[in-house]
Enzyme design. Structure first.
Site, PDB file in Angstrom:
ATOM      1  N   HIS A   1     -72.445  77.857  11.103  1.00 20.91           N
ATOM      2  CA  HIS A   1     -71.790  77.296  12.289  1.00 20.91           C
ATOM      3  C   HIS A   1     -70.977  78.406  12.958  1.00 20.91           C
ATOM      4  O   HIS A   1     -69.742  78.434  12.835  1.00 20.91           O
ATOM      5  CB  HIS A   1     -70.860  76.143  11.900  1.00 20.91           C
ATOM      6  CG  HIS A   1     -71.589  74.912  11.492  1.00 20.91           C
ATOM      7  ND1 HIS A   1     -72.076  74.004  12.400  1.00 20.91           N
ATOM      8  CD2 HIS A   1     -71.934  74.447  10.272  1.00 20.91           C
ATOM      9  CE1 HIS A   1     -72.686  73.014  11.755  1.00 20.91           C
ATOM     10  NE2 HIS A   1     -72.615  73.262  10.464  1.00 20.91           N
TER      11      HIS A   1
ATOM     12  N   GLU B   1     -70.082  78.702  15.829  1.00 25.24           N
ATOM     13  CA  GLU B   1     -69.150  78.177  16.850  1.00 25.24           C
ATOM     14  C   GLU B   1     -67.716  78.124  16.342  1.00 25.24           C
ATOM     15  O   GLU B   1     -66.769  78.190  17.123  1.00 25.24           O
ATOM     16  CB  GLU B   1     -69.598  76.787  17.327  1.00 25.24           C
ATOM     17  CG  GLU B   1     -69.533  75.650  16.313  1.00 25.24           C
ATOM     18  CD  GLU B   1     -70.778  75.486  15.454  1.00 25.24           C
ATOM     19  OE1 GLU B   1     -71.542  76.463  15.336  1.00 25.24           O
ATOM     20  OE2 GLU B   1     -70.985  74.394  14.884  1.00 25.24           O
TER      21      GLU B   1
ATOM     22  N   CYS C   1     -77.314  75.192  12.347  1.00 31.38           N
ATOM     23  CA  CYS C   1     -77.410  74.372  11.146  1.00 31.38           C
ATOM     24  C   CYS C   1     -78.598  73.406  11.218  1.00 31.38           C
ATOM     25  O   CYS C   1     -79.731  73.840  11.058  1.00 31.38           O
ATOM     26  CB  CYS C   1     -76.081  73.661  10.908  1.00 31.38           C
ATOM     27  SG  CYS C   1     -75.836  73.288   9.167  1.00 31.38           S
TER      28      CYS C   1
ATOM     29  N   ASP D   1     -46.685  54.308  14.796  1.00 27.76           N
ATOM     30  CA  ASP D   1     -47.791  53.951  13.890  1.00 27.76           C
ATOM     31  C   ASP D   1     -47.213  53.738  12.492  1.00 27.76           C
ATOM     32  O   ASP D   1     -46.410  54.558  12.019  1.00 27.76           O
ATOM     33  CB  ASP D   1     -48.822  55.087  13.776  1.00 27.76           C
ATOM     34  CG  ASP D   1     -49.508  55.383  15.095  1.00 27.76           C
ATOM     35  OD1 ASP D   1     -49.388  54.561  16.026  1.00 27.76           O
ATOM     36  OD2 ASP D   1     -50.166  56.443  15.178  1.00 27.76           O
ATOM     37  N   ILE D   2     -47.644  52.673  11.836  1.00 23.41           N
ATOM     38  CA  ILE D   2     -47.105  52.388  10.492  1.00 23.41           C
ATOM     39  C   ILE D   2     -47.383  53.539   9.531  1.00 23.41           C
ATOM     40  O   ILE D   2     -46.494  54.014   8.826  1.00 23.41           O
ATOM     41  CB  ILE D   2     -47.697  51.073   9.953  1.00 23.41           C
ATOM     42  CG1 ILE D   2     -47.079  49.897  10.715  1.00 23.41           C
ATOM     43  CG2 ILE D   2     -47.414  50.928   8.442  1.00 23.41           C
ATOM     44  CD1 ILE D   2     -47.549  48.539  10.280  1.00 23.41           C
ATOM     45  N   GLU D   3     -48.626  54.030   9.524  1.00 19.68           N
ATOM     46  CA  GLU D   3     -48.943  55.053   8.512  1.00 19.68           C
ATOM     47  C   GLU D   3     -48.266  56.394   8.780  1.00 19.68           C
ATOM     48  O   GLU D   3     -48.234  57.262   7.914  1.00 19.68           O
ATOM     49  CB  GLU D   3     -50.454  55.217   8.316  1.00 19.68           C
ATOM     50  CG  GLU D   3     -51.216  55.728   9.506  1.00 19.68           C
ATOM     51  CD  GLU D   3     -51.840  54.595  10.311  1.00 19.68           C
ATOM     52  OE1 GLU D   3     -51.164  53.559  10.496  1.00 19.68           O
ATOM     53  OE2 GLU D   3     -52.974  54.758  10.746  1.00 19.68           O
TER      54      GLU D   3
ATOM     55  N   LYS E   1     -33.788  62.126  35.051  1.00 15.90           N
ATOM     56  CA  LYS E   1     -33.789  60.794  34.449  1.00 15.90           C
ATOM     57  C   LYS E   1     -34.266  60.883  32.988  1.00 15.90           C
ATOM     58  O   LYS E   1     -33.659  60.308  32.079  1.00 15.90           O
ATOM     59  CB  LYS E   1     -34.742  59.918  35.264  1.00 15.90           C
ATOM     60  CG  LYS E   1     -34.618  58.454  34.993  1.00 15.90           C
ATOM     61  CD  LYS E   1     -35.369  57.699  36.083  1.00 15.90           C
ATOM     62  CE  LYS E   1     -35.463  56.239  35.768  1.00 15.90           C
ATOM     63  NZ  LYS E   1     -36.314  55.550  36.737  1.00 15.90           N
TER      64      LYS E   1
ATOM     65  N   GLY F   1     -79.887  72.393  13.730  1.00 14.97           N
ATOM     66  CA  GLY F   1     -80.682  72.977  14.821  1.00 14.97           C
ATOM     67  C   GLY F   1     -81.653  74.016  14.284  1.00 14.97           C
ATOM     68  O   GLY F   1     -82.791  74.141  14.767  1.00 14.97           O
TER      69      GLY F   1
HETATM   70  N1  GLN Z   1     -77.857  67.781   7.486  1.00 20.08           N
HETATM   71  C1  GLN Z   1     -78.134  69.161   7.280  1.00 20.08           C
HETATM   72  C2  GLN Z   1     -77.706  69.631   5.898  1.00 20.08           C
HETATM   73  O1  GLN Z   1     -76.935  68.998   5.245  1.00 20.08           O
HETATM   74  C3  GLN Z   1     -77.468  70.005   8.347  1.00 20.08           C
HETATM   75  C4  GLN Z   1     -75.983  69.952   8.297  1.00 20.08           C
HETATM   76  C5  GLN Z   1     -75.314  70.418   9.556  1.00 20.08           C
HETATM   77  O2  GLN Z   1     -75.938  70.545  10.606  1.00 20.08           O
HETATM   78  N2  GLN Z   1     -74.025  70.675   9.507  1.00 20.08           N
HETATM   79  O3  GLN Z   1     -78.123  70.662   5.457  1.00 20.08           O
END
Ligand code: GLN
Length: 575
Positions: A538, A540, A404, A170-172, A246, A406
């Site tokens: 988050h 996760e 978030c 890759d060039i970069e 090989k 969610g």
């Molecule tokens: N869009 C929403 C906010 O900015 C939720 C962001 C997200 O889910 N990471 O607050």
């Protein structure tokens, strides 16, 4: 965080005064050839795990050749998930693998892109730091790259593993490979190992595996002055001795340094596949590190749980980047970890939000699973599907975890369908809503730039209600740290109405105890529900297979218990 410049070359004398090094820091570079997506990140993380289990102190980083300063402004379809560190860097998802395999956090030094390197060079040039000189890729850009590599080599660190993004050719990517070439000489060849990961395709028509693409990529490296010490061979099948020989001959590596990495049932098997070929011994010998036992008992125990689940649990993931496997990488990983911790295997049913919105039979689709996870996201598209999923879970008692966006969708749903505020919305989706349940945070109002300007990284979250499901899941802890990436927050003007109707605020960020009204809602929970928890954070990002995240674990445990009480398998589970 606004992305910091590359730090200056650490002064070796100052570092020496801090703590005398027993031996120089060792460096392992991992490059890739032939095609992308071979799992360089997993290979790097697996080496890290082996060395860590030998008792060495290890750091890992990724150098990405693209010109974005960080991946924070990229669409998930371009780049997959954006992983966030405790110190608020928006990074490549490979950092997620590093953290999950090593069970240790990374920081913003674990990620450098060409954009960030060039930004530093240009800032220096504008400040007159080059004293009238012509600024060039060699040495100015390569010097900054070398600083970025050296910054992790703190006195207590034994080995720094540096993964180079992209593919040789890759060039970069060229300035990075050139920097590695220079670095090898400066640090001493005995302290640097180069691992090259190549693809060995199986050509069906010929009925055999072909080594030519790997030979070419090793040759490409040699043209740049780099000779790989180890060749990692990704393939669908195992390598026969003849092929190994090989590859050894044509790629110029000893035969035992040709390490086969055939497709694995789970990525967590890779460290053991490497160990079977004695990679950790060969590496430490080559680097002059003391020989030590590599005790992988903890890892093997975890793998036993993965291999022998007692049952399957189905989890709906309702999002808008569902088609791309990597968009929700940490979320699907956290679901897997939680399932394994419950001796289960997760079947993740990926539901494209807009499909759900169009589907007249959408309730039936959700009814076929054991629990629902609604991940984070941005923008209007697919938002209503998240609201629908939250509504379904609330009304039916199906276990639910919102992350978030969610959580924001769950709050909007509650306002519309429980409080009767039919036009309730998030400001992000509808600036004119008479009931803005989710609003732009005060400190975000004057921000125009998109890169690195969200509320990012770890913040403390107080869990005020000891009896809540949230608190119980977190094992009764009073304060937890979770990572964030958002601009909007729950509108505190609606707190009382929500509480009166049965929504609990089980997690709060309290910047100043004297002003509780300024607190930020971090976690909400439905009072009369088996498990309906949604968080602005988050979680996760903090799950690993050896330490699954408590909220995911509790979600899966409740969902499975509920299914067993209802008499066994679900429809989707049977399918
Ligand atoms: N869009 C929403 C906010 O900015 C939720 C962001 C997200 O889910 N990471 O607050």
């Amino acid at each position: 965080m606004t992305v910091p410049a590359v730090p200056a070359d650490p002064d070796p004398e100052a570092a020496g005064r801090k703590r005398k090094r027993k031996r120089p820091c060792k460096h392992i570079f991992v490059t890739g050839g032939v095609v992308s997506s071979l799992g360089k990140g997993i290979a790097s993380a697996s080496i890290g795990r082996l060395l860590r289990n030998m008792g060495f102190s290890v750091r890992i980083q990724k150098l990405d050749p693209y010109l974005n300063v960080d991946p924070g402004t990229m669409n998930p379809y371009q780049h997959g998930e954006v992983f966030v560190t405790d110190d608020g860097a928006e990074t490549d998802l490979d950092l997620g693998h590093y953290e999950r395999f090593l069970n240790q956090p990374c920081n913003h030094h674990a990620t450098y892109t060409s954009g960030r390197i060039y930004q530093t060079v240009i800032q220096k040039e504008r400040a007159g730091a080059y004293q009238g000189g012509t600024v060039q890729v060699i040495p100015h850009v390569t010097n900054e790259i070398k600083c970025a590599i050296k910054v992790l080599a703190e006195p207590e660190v034994d080995v720094v593993i540096t993964e180079l993004g992209g593919t040789v050719g890759d060039i970069e990517g060229q300035p990075f490979l050139e920097a590695v070439r220079q670095f090898q000489i400066e640090a001493g060849r005995e302290n640097v190992v180069l691992c090259h990961l190549a693809y060995i395709p199986y050509v069906r028509a010929a009925g055999e595996m072909k080594t030519k693409p790997a030979q070419h990529s090793a040759q490409k490296l040699r043209e740049l002055g780099l000779i790989p010490d180890f060749l990692f061979c990704r393939s669908e099948h195992k390598l026969e001795k003849e092929l190994r020989d090989k590859l050894s001959l044509f790629c110029n590596v000893p035969s035992e340094h040709v390490i086969e990495l055939p497709d694995a049932r789970t990525i967590y098997e890779v460290p053991l596949t490497m160990q079977k070929q004695k990679l950790e011994e060969l590496l430490t010998k080559r680097l002059g590190l003391p020989g030590r036992e590599c005790d992988m008992r903890d890892w093997k125990l975890m793998l036993q749980h993965i291999r022998k689940p007692k049952d399957t649990i189905t989890v709906a993931l309702v999002g808008k980047y569902i088609r791309l496997q990597d968009s929700y990488k940490s979320v699907t990983e956290a679901i897997d970890h939680a399932a394994w911790a419950n001796r289960l295997t997760a079947e993740i049913v990926r539901i494209e939000g807009e499909d759900l919105e169009r589907d007249e039979d959408w309730r039936a689709r959700l009814a076929g699973v054991d629990c629902i996870v609604v991940p984070g996201g941005f923008g209007k598209r697919g938002f209503e599907s998240k609201v629908m999923a939250a509504r379904f879970a609330r009304e039916t008692g199906m276990p639910f975890l919102g992350l978030c966006l969610g959580m924001q969708a769950a709050a909007v749903e509650y306002a519309r369908n429980v409080l009767g505020l039919t036009e309730a919305h998030s400001w992000e989706m509808d600036e004119k809503s008479p009931d803005p349940i989710v609003v732009l945070m005060e400190e975000q109002k004057d921000i125009a730039d998109l890169g690195g300007t969200m509320r990012l990284g770890a913040y403390p979250c107080t869990l005020p209600r000891k009896t809540s499901r949230t608190s119980k899941a977190y094992g009764g802890r009073e304060v937890v740290q979770e990572r964030h990436r958002h601009r909007l927050e729950f509108n505190n003007d609606y707190r009382k109405d929500f509480e009166q109707a049965g929504m609990l605020f089980t997690g709060l960020y309290i910047p100043d105890p004297a002003e509780p009204e300024r607190s930020l809602v971090e976690i909400i929970e439905l009072r009369d529900h088996p498990f309906f928890v949604a968080t602005q954070a988050h979680p996760e990002f903090k799950s690993s297979p050896v330490e699954p995240h408590p909220l995911f674990k509790a979600l899966i445990a409740t969902a499975y218990r509920q299914r067993m009480q209802a008499g066994g398998r679900t429809e989707a589970g049977e399918g």
